[in-house]
Design a protein around this motif. Structure first.
Motif, PDB file in Angstrom:
ATOM      1  N   GLU A 134      31.728  80.509  38.840  1.00  0.00           N
ATOM      2  CA  GLU A 134      31.139  79.213  39.166  1.00  0.00           C
ATOM      3  C   GLU A 134      32.246  78.164  39.175  1.00  0.00           C
ATOM      4  N   THR A 135      32.269  77.352  40.213  1.00  0.00           N
ATOM      5  CA  THR A 135      33.285  76.314  40.339  1.00  0.00           C
ATOM      6  C   THR A 135      32.609  74.963  40.551  1.00  0.00           C
ATOM      7  N   TYR A 136      32.978  73.998  39.737  1.00  0.00           N
ATOM      8  CA  TYR A 136      32.427  72.649  39.838  1.00  0.00           C
ATOM      9  C   TYR A 136      33.546  71.685  40.212  1.00  0.00           C
ATOM     10  N   THR A 137      33.228  70.736  41.099  1.00  0.00           N
ATOM     11  CA  THR A 137      34.200  69.735  41.536  1.00  0.00           C
ATOM     12  C   THR A 137      33.556  68.356  41.476  1.00  0.00           C
ATOM     13  N   ARG A 138      34.289  67.374  40.922  1.00  0.00           N
ATOM     14  CA  ARG A 138      33.772  66.004  40.848  1.00  0.00           C
ATOM     15  C   ARG A 138      34.863  65.033  41.256  1.00  0.00           C
ATOM     16  N   ASP A 139      34.531  64.137  42.201  1.00  0.00           N
ATOM     17  CA  ASP A 139      35.434  63.077  42.635  1.00  0.00           C
ATOM     18  C   ASP A 139      34.866  61.726  42.184  1.00  0.00           C
ATOM     19  N   SER A 140      35.733  60.845  41.710  1.00  0.00           N
ATOM     20  CA  SER A 140      35.305  59.507  41.259  1.00  0.00           C
ATOM     21  C   SER A 140      36.213  58.449  41.872  1.00  0.00           C
ATOM     22  N   LYS A 141      35.614  57.250  42.105  1.00  0.00           N
ATOM     23  CA  LYS A 141      36.361  56.140  42.692  1.00  0.00           C
ATOM     24  C   LYS A 141      35.820  54.836  42.108  1.00  0.00           C
ATOM     25  N   GLY A 142      36.699  53.942  41.714  1.00  0.00           N
ATOM     26  CA  GLY A 142      36.264  52.673  41.128  1.00  0.00           C
ATOM     27  C   GLY A 142      37.262  51.558  41.377  1.00  0.00           C
ATOM     28  N   ASN A 143      36.811  50.300  41.153  1.00  0.00           N
ATOM     29  CA  ASN A 143      37.723  49.156  41.297  1.00  0.00           C
ATOM     30  C   ASN A 143      37.319  48.081  40.294  1.00  0.00           C
ATOM     31  N   THR A 144      38.317  47.343  39.843  1.00  0.00           N
ATOM     32  CA  THR A 144      38.123  46.251  38.879  1.00  0.00           C
ATOM     33  C   THR A 144      38.742  44.984  39.446  1.00  0.00           C
ATOM     34  N   ARG A 145      37.974  43.875  39.410  1.00  0.00           N
ATOM     35  CA  ARG A 145      38.471  42.602  39.922  1.00  0.00           C
ATOM     36  C   ARG A 145      38.263  41.513  38.870  1.00  0.00           C
ATOM     37  N   ALA A 146      39.244  40.560  38.781  1.00  0.00           N
ATOM     38  CA  ALA A 146      39.170  39.435  37.824  1.00  0.00           C
ATOM     39  C   ALA A 146      39.560  38.148  38.533  1.00  0.00           C
ATOM     40  N   SER A 147      38.790  37.045  38.278  1.00  0.00           N
ATOM     41  CA  SER A 147      39.094  35.737  38.881  1.00  0.00           C
ATOM     42  C   SER A 147      38.692  34.637  37.896  1.00  0.00           C
ATOM     43  N   GLY A 148      39.252  33.451  38.080  1.00  0.00           N
ATOM     44  CA  GLY A 148      38.939  32.332  37.185  1.00  0.00           C
ATOM     45  C   GLY A 148      39.820  31.138  37.479  1.00  0.00           C
ATOM     46  N   GLU A 149      39.809  30.154  36.581  1.00  0.00           N
ATOM     47  CA  GLU A 149      40.636  28.947  36.772  1.00  0.00           C
ATOM     48  C   GLU A 149      41.140  28.476  35.415  1.00  0.00           C
ATOM     49  N   ASP A 150      42.437  28.267  35.310  1.00  0.00           N
ATOM     50  CA  ASP A 150      43.073  27.756  34.096  1.00  0.00           C
ATOM     51  C   ASP A 150      43.692  26.391  34.403  1.00  0.00           C
ATOM     52  N   THR A 151      43.442  25.407  33.501  1.00  0.00           N
ATOM     53  CA  THR A 151      44.004  24.054  33.664  1.00  0.00           C
ATOM     54  C   THR A 151      44.807  23.690  32.424  1.00  0.00           C
ATOM     55  N   SER A 152      46.008  23.185  32.631  1.00  0.00           N
ATOM     56  CA  SER A 152      46.846  22.725  31.511  1.00  0.00           C
ATOM     57  C   SER A 152      47.392  21.328  31.841  1.00  0.00           C
ATOM     58  N   ILE A 153      47.421  20.430  30.822  1.00  0.00           N
ATOM     59  CA  ILE A 153      47.893  19.049  31.008  1.00  0.00           C
ATOM     60  C   ILE A 153      48.978  18.747  29.987  1.00  0.00           C
ATOM     61  N   ALA A 154      50.057  18.171  30.466  1.00  0.00           N
ATOM     62  CA  ALA A 154      51.155  17.757  29.576  1.00  0.00           C
ATOM     63  C   ALA A 154      51.306  16.233  29.669  1.00  0.00           C
ATOM     64  N   LEU A 155      51.211  15.543  28.520  1.00  0.00           N
ATOM     65  CA  LEU A 155      51.297  14.081  28.461  1.00  0.00           C
ATOM     66  C   LEU A 155      52.589  13.649  27.769  1.00  0.00           C
ATOM     67  N   ASN A 156      53.177  12.537  28.252  1.00  0.00           N
ATOM     68  CA  ASN A 156      54.389  11.980  27.645  1.00  0.00           C
ATOM     69  C   ASN A 156      54.234  10.454  27.562  1.00  0.00           C
ATOM     70  N   SER A 157      54.109   9.929  26.338  1.00  0.00           N
ATOM     71  CA  SER A 157      53.909   8.488  26.142  1.00  0.00           C
ATOM     72  C   SER A 157      54.929   7.975  25.123  1.00  0.00           C
TER      73      SER A 157
END
Length: 239
Positions: A134-157
């Motif tokens: 008996e012979t068994y065969t399994r194929d798998s396929k997948g994908n991972t995606r990541a998205s977002g928004e990063d905000t950074s502020i630098a102040l000088n007074s």
């Protein structure tokens, strides 16, 4: 040389007392064919040795059967032993051998097929009653995606110190605002194979049952072959 033989009428002693005038027994045929070897051995060859020498000379033609020389030898030896004390069915050895070869060329294809139908006859292990994979065969396929928004502020007074409104930029010497939007993707594939093999005796039949059944089938086919050889006229009994 013949005067030196211990038994002058040696070949005549191998014939049936009521032998037909122009025929002889298979025993006599075999001793005739092994006559030179018997002389060289001072008549000390056994019947089995004589039979083996003659067998190679009688069955020197091709016919449909196993390529395994041991299986061919077993069949041919069985025929000669079965009819050892029977008469050949033709007047001369040459005539008899011609008919024997003709019968084998016509009929052994059929008997070869019968022998191959015997359970486990063509297997190295005749006790094995299962053999599968008996012979068994399994194929798998997948994908991972990541998205977002990063905000950074630098102040000088420097001066004056106080409340700061980012939108109006009050009292700030420098404002650095950075916005990043990361976006990533990862694709993956996979392949797996699994094999399961089972071979041997799984207990449906005992070892004795398997061997006995296979042997019974062989004997039955051999008996049919002997009967057909005799019915064709190659051998007959003299009482």
């Amino acid at each position: 040389m013949m005067n030196k033989l211990k038994i002058p009428n040696y070949l005549l002693t191998l014939q049936s007392p009521v032998l037909a005038e122009n025929t002889e027994t298979i025993c006599g045929v075999c001793h005739n064919l092994a006559f030179e070897e018997l002389i060289d051995a001072q008549y000390e060859l056994s019947d089995a040795e004589v039979l083996e020498i003659a067998r190679k000379k009688i069955f020197d033609f091709n016919y449909k059967f196993y390529d395994d020389l041991e299986k061919r030898k077993a069949l041919e030896t069985g025929i000669l032993k079965h009819f050892w004390f029977d008469e050949i069915g033709q007047e001369t050895y040459a005539y008899w051998k011609f008919e024997l070869q003709h019968w084998f060329e016509i009929n052994m294809d059929r008997y070869y097929t019968l022998f191959k139908t015997i359970p486990f006859q063509d297997q190295d292990d005749p006790t094995a009653n299962t053999n599968y994979t008996e012979t068994y065969t399994r194929d798998s396929k997948g994908n991972t995606r990541a998205s977002g928004e990063d905000t950074s502020i630098a102040l000088n007074s420097v001066t004056p110190e106080g409340r700061i409104d980012i939108n109006t930029n009050d009292y700030v010497n420098n404002i650095a605002k950075t916005i990043s939007k990361p976006n990533s993707a990862n694709d993956s594939t996979g392949h797996e194979e699994y094999s399961f093999k089972r071979k041997g005796n799984i207990g449906i039949q005992t070892l004795a049952d398997v061997l006995q059944g296979s042997r019974r089938a062989v004997i039955t086919i051999e008996s049919e072959l002997y009967t057909e050889l005799q019915e064709y006229g190659l051998f007959f009994n003299i009482f």
